[in-house]
Design a protein around this motif. Structure first.
Motif, short mmCIF file in Angstrom:
data_model
loop_
_atom_site.label_atom_id
_atom_site.label_comp_id
_atom_site.label_asym_id
_atom_site.label_seq_id
_atom_site.Cartn_x
_atom_site.Cartn_y
_atom_site.Cartn_z
N SER A 436 -11.78 -20.38 1.46
CA SER A 436 -13.14 -20.08 1.31
C SER A 436 -14.02 -20.25 2.58
CB SER A 436 -13.65 -20.99 0.20
OG SER A 436 -15.10 -21.15 -0.05
N ALA A 437 -14.71 -19.13 2.76
CA ALA A 437 -15.33 -19.15 4.12
C ALA A 437 -16.79 -18.29 4.09
CB ALA A 437 -14.43 -18.31 5.23
N HIS A 438 -17.62 -18.56 4.84
CA HIS A 438 -18.72 -17.41 5.09
C HIS A 438 -18.47 -16.08 5.64
CE1 HIS A 438 -22.13 -19.69 3.49
NE2 HIS A 438 -21.49 -20.95 4.02
N TRP A 439 -18.99 -15.24 5.24
CA TRP A 439 -18.77 -13.88 5.83
C TRP A 439 -20.03 -13.10 5.85
CZ3 TRP A 439 -18.34 -9.47 1.83
CH2 TRP A 439 -18.12 -8.24 2.60
N ASP A 440 -20.21 -12.60 6.94
CA ASP A 440 -21.48 -11.84 7.02
C ASP A 440 -21.99 -10.55 6.35
OD1 ASP A 440 -20.11 -9.59 8.17
OD2 ASP A 440 -20.42 -10.61 10.42
N GLY A 441 -20.84 -10.17 5.62
CA GLY A 441 -21.10 -8.92 4.37
C GLY A 441 -20.71 -7.74 5.13
N THR A 442 -20.08 -7.55 6.34
CA THR A 442 -19.98 -6.15 6.79
C THR A 442 -18.53 -5.88 6.75
OG1 THR A 442 -19.78 -7.01 9.08
CG2 THR A 442 -21.80 -6.64 8.61
N PRO A 443 -18.26 -4.48 6.35
CA PRO A 443 -16.93 -4.01 6.51
C PRO A 443 -16.28 -4.48 7.74
CG PRO A 443 -18.23 -2.35 5.55
CD PRO A 443 -19.29 -3.62 6.20
N GLU A 444 -16.99 -4.10 8.79
CA GLU A 444 -16.57 -4.33 10.28
C GLU A 444 -15.85 -5.72 10.29
OE1 GLU A 444 -19.68 -3.24 9.72
OE2 GLU A 444 -19.12 -1.27 9.72
N THR A 445 -16.46 -6.84 9.99
CA THR A 445 -15.98 -7.94 10.20
C THR A 445 -14.77 -8.12 9.31
OG1 THR A 445 -18.34 -8.87 10.69
CG2 THR A 445 -16.61 -10.45 10.00
N GLU A 446 -14.87 -7.77 8.11
CA GLU A 446 -13.74 -7.86 7.32
C GLU A 446 -12.58 -7.36 7.64
OE1 GLU A 446 -14.65 -5.70 3.56
OE2 GLU A 446 -12.94 -6.62 2.54
N ASN A 463 -20.41 -15.51 -10.08
CA ASN A 463 -21.27 -16.97 -10.25
C ASN A 463 -21.44 -17.70 -9.06
OD1 ASN A 463 -22.18 -15.89 -12.98
ND2 ASN A 463 -19.91 -16.97 -13.45
N ASN A 464 -20.92 -17.02 -7.81
CA ASN A 464 -20.75 -17.76 -6.81
C ASN A 464 -21.95 -18.54 -6.17
OD1 ASN A 464 -19.06 -18.42 -4.65
ND2 ASN A 464 -19.52 -16.55 -3.35
N LYS A 465 -21.82 -19.77 -5.66
CA LYS A 465 -22.87 -20.54 -5.37
C LYS A 465 -23.76 -19.89 -4.02
CE LYS A 465 -22.41 -24.52 -2.97
NZ LYS A 465 -21.75 -25.86 -2.62
N GLN A 466 -24.82 -19.67 -3.97
CA GLN A 466 -25.46 -19.34 -2.92
C GLN A 466 -25.72 -20.27 -1.81
OE1 GLN A 466 -25.83 -15.87 -2.79
NE2 GLN A 466 -24.44 -15.80 -4.29
N GLU A 467 -25.27 -20.36 -0.75
CA GLU A 467 -25.71 -21.27 0.14
C GLU A 467 -25.90 -20.59 1.65
OE1 GLU A 467 -22.26 -23.85 0.19
OE2 GLU A 467 -21.49 -22.92 1.89
N SER A 468 -26.68 -21.10 2.34
CA SER A 468 -26.84 -20.35 3.78
C SER A 468 -25.82 -20.96 4.66
CB SER A 468 -28.28 -20.25 4.24
OG SER A 468 -28.68 -21.69 4.64
N GLY A 469 -25.47 -20.10 5.51
CA GLY A 469 -24.27 -20.57 6.38
C GLY A 469 -23.98 -19.39 7.44
N THR A 470 -22.96 -19.68 8.32
CA THR A 470 -22.78 -18.57 9.47
C THR A 470 -21.34 -17.88 9.20
OG1 THR A 470 -22.01 -20.44 10.82
CG2 THR A 470 -24.54 -19.53 11.25
N CYS A 471 -21.31 -16.62 9.42
CA CYS A 471 -19.88 -16.15 9.34
C CYS A 471 -18.85 -16.73 9.95
CB CYS A 471 -20.13 -14.44 9.60
SG CYS A 471 -18.57 -13.87 9.77
N VAL A 472 -17.89 -16.79 9.53
CA VAL A 472 -16.66 -17.70 10.18
C VAL A 472 -16.09 -16.76 11.46
CG1 VAL A 472 -14.89 -16.90 8.89
CG2 VAL A 472 -14.79 -18.99 9.67
N TYR A 473 -16.41 -15.62 11.37
CA TYR A 473 -16.00 -14.71 12.52
C TYR A 473 -17.10 -14.40 13.43
CZ TYR A 473 -13.28 -10.91 14.80
OH TYR A 473 -12.75 -10.32 15.79
N SER A 474 -18.10 -13.93 13.00
CA SER A 474 -19.03 -13.19 13.73
C SER A 474 -20.26 -14.16 14.12
CB SER A 474 -19.77 -11.92 13.18
OG SER A 474 -20.61 -12.53 11.99
N GLY A 475 -20.39 -15.27 13.28
CA GLY A 475 -21.30 -16.07 13.68
C GLY A 475 -22.69 -15.90 12.95
N LYS A 476 -22.73 -14.55 12.50
CA LYS A 476 -24.20 -14.05 11.99
C LYS A 476 -24.42 -14.93 10.68
CE LYS A 476 -23.38 -9.55 13.40
NZ LYS A 476 -22.98 -8.02 13.15
#
Length: 488
Positions: A436-446, A463-476
């Motif tokens: 379970s990791a934060h992801w910046d939502g872009t297909p490129e990072t994926e 019903n995912n919990k919304q929480e702010s964080g930084t993408c595990v890969y891009s840091g965004k």
RNA sequence: CGGGGUGUAGCGUAGCCCGGUUAUCGCGCCUGCUUUGGGAGCAGGAGGUCGUGUGUUCGAAUCACACCACCCCGACCA
């Protein structure tokens, strides 16, 4: 001699192949990538079918059947759909053979005007048909399911998990509004999740696919994701909101109450014989198959232990009422009094086949009015009185069903890792399980994560919990965690 | 579809490098007797296009080429 299974810890893949072979579920056929589903395997599939079919009917669906062949031209009407399937389609080009000097050859004179595609899925032929079924909002919704075989020319196959031809069901529904189609998509996902958890005893995560992993032609793909014993994820069922894509491609319009013409909204959803693979890899052990009681073709096997024909006759007599009482409770019972195999052989054999409960009854039991009851899930034995046995067995079957789910759930929870950095991410992947990791939502990072680690985003849990964080890969910046895993 | 590997009785295998009696062994199978509370014992017996095809050779399980299937690793996908 024992039919030795490869141990899971030694080679999981080999263990799986062994179990499919030794439990007699399926075998490879003369045709590359296609399997023969043997009676023991098909019986489990039939239980799955029966259960699901009832669930579909209970949610208002009816069954129908559409053709195996699809005109090639239909296929090209929905652009992304073609892209998704073009590379794995079997094509029929001729309709006749002929005898040429003792050799059977395709008759070049018998070329089809329009080539036919063997369905890899049926959206196109079905939506072409629906055009004729729908004129008014009064014709909607259409809630149709079909049980069928489909063909996807896979390069690398595994029995049940991925074969060139497989059996499945595909629901295809048509609705007057987007909202209704989305509700249907979600409803059927719930049906699949309910089936997986309550019948297959297999916990699943309900989620949405990322655009990369979406079905070809869908606006949204929902899925149930299972976590198997080897730490790999498996998509066990999908449900798609197709928007108006197929209605537009096949010109399916309806007149609303106010007379306005609009395209019909669609969903499609399916599960396949892949569920058999999921079932095997969820519960089975180094002694063979383990089938949850609700899907076991045989729930209880009774093995007599005796000396001589007279001894067997006495046991037969004692077993008859026991079997009858169990069956009266709706429990499926097999009494194996073959004289050609010894008890120990039968014990091992039914363990391999995954029969949930075994009852052994011998001369000693006749004296004490007891039987020996063994449960497959825990491989434990206990002595029970014959009096009231049917109630005890009924409860035991429920216990086994619940225990299998509980063990599978605990395993999944133990192997789901929440990570914060890419290093942690990679370490967690090596252990297996969901990450379970934060992801910046872009297909490129994926895509980059996939290239570097082979892990894909299995789903964005509903019903995912919304929480702010930084993408595990891009840091965004990221608003939620998603589930990654190595998948089948 | 690319790279690597394997294919000998129903299953698992020896033999293949280095071509030359009747192709090895175990399990399973068949018959008989004894057995039966965790994959029985003894005795006898049956079973083979050595994956398929073509070639090399006096002679091919063995050497060469092609094809087929399966396994592992990639790319692709439910």
């Amino acid at each position: 001699m024992s039919k030795d299974l490869t141990k899971r810890a030694d080679d999981f893949s080999k263990w799986y192949n062994d179990i499919v072979a030794k439990a007699g579920l399926a075998e490879h056929s003369a045709v590359r990538g296609c399997m023969v589903i043997k009676p023991s395997g098909y019986a489990i599939w039939e239980k799955m079918q029966q259960t699901l079919d009832k669930m579909f009917k209970d949610t208002g669906h009816v069954n129908a059947y559409f053709p195996l062949f699809i005109p090639k031209s239909f296929f090209s009407k929905e652009a992304s759909h073609v892209d998704g399937f073009a590379k794995e389609c079997a094509v029929v080009t001729h309709y006749r053979l002929k005898n040429a000097d003792g050799e059977i050859v395709v008759d070049p004179e018998a070329k089809l005007e329009e080539e036919l595609i063997v369905r890899p899925t049926s959206e196109t032929i079905i939506w072409n048909t629906y055009r004729g079924w729908v004129q008014s909002y009064r014709d909607l919704p259409i809630l149709v399911n079909q049980w069928a075989n489909v063909v996807r020319w896979e390069m690398r196959t595994r029995l049940f998990l991925r074969t060139a031809e497989f059996l499945w069901q595909e629901g295809h529904t048509a609705h007057a509004s987007a909202q209704e189609a989305i509700e249907e998509t979600e409803r059927m996902l719930d049906v699949y999740a309910h089936f997986a958890e309550n019948y297959m005893a297999m916990p699943v995560v309900k989620g949405k696919k990322t655009p990369n992993e979406r079905f070809a032609g869908a606006l949204d793909t929902y899925c149930i994701e299972a976590m198997l014993q080897d730490g790999k994820a498996l998509q066990a069922g999908t449900s798609h909101f197709l928007g108006q894509n197929f209605a537009k491609a096949f010109d399916v319009k309806f007149a609303a109450k106010d007379g306005a013409l609009d395209y019909v909204w669609a969903s499609s959803w399916g599960v396949s014989t892949r569920l058999m693979g999921a079932l095997i890899m969820s519960h089975s052990d180094d002694n063979g198959l383990v089938i949850p009681p609700k899907l076991a073709p045989t729930q209880v096997v009774i093995v007599p232990i005796y000396k001589g024909d007279e001894g067997l006759a006495k046991i037969n007599e004692a077993v008859a009422p026991i079997k009858q009482k169990l069956e009266a409770k709706g429990i499926s019972v097999k009494y194996d009094n073959r004289d050609s195999q010894r008890p120990g052989w039968k014990f091992a054999e039914y363990e391999m086949q995954g029969v949930p409960v075994r009852i052994a009854i011998g001369e000693r039991d006749l004296q004490s009015l007891t039987v020996e009851v063994a449960r497959r899930d825990e491989l434990s034995k206990q002595v029970m009185p014959i009096e009231g046995l049917e109630q005890a067995i009924e409860k035991l079957l429920t216990d086994i069903q619940n225990n299998l789910f509980k063990k599978a759930l605990e395993r999944r929870e133990k192997t789901t890792h929440t990570v914060h950095t890419f290093d942690e991410f990679k370490q967690a992947l090596e252990k297996g399980g969901f990450v379970s990791a934060h992801w910046d939502g872009t297909p490129e990072t994926e895509q980059k994560i996939k290239e570097e680690t082979k892990a894909t985003i299995r789903c964005i849990p509903l019903n995912n919990k919304q929480e702010s964080g930084t993408c595990v890969y891009s840091g965004k910046a990221s608003t939620q965690r998603v589930l990654f895993a190595i998948a089948y």
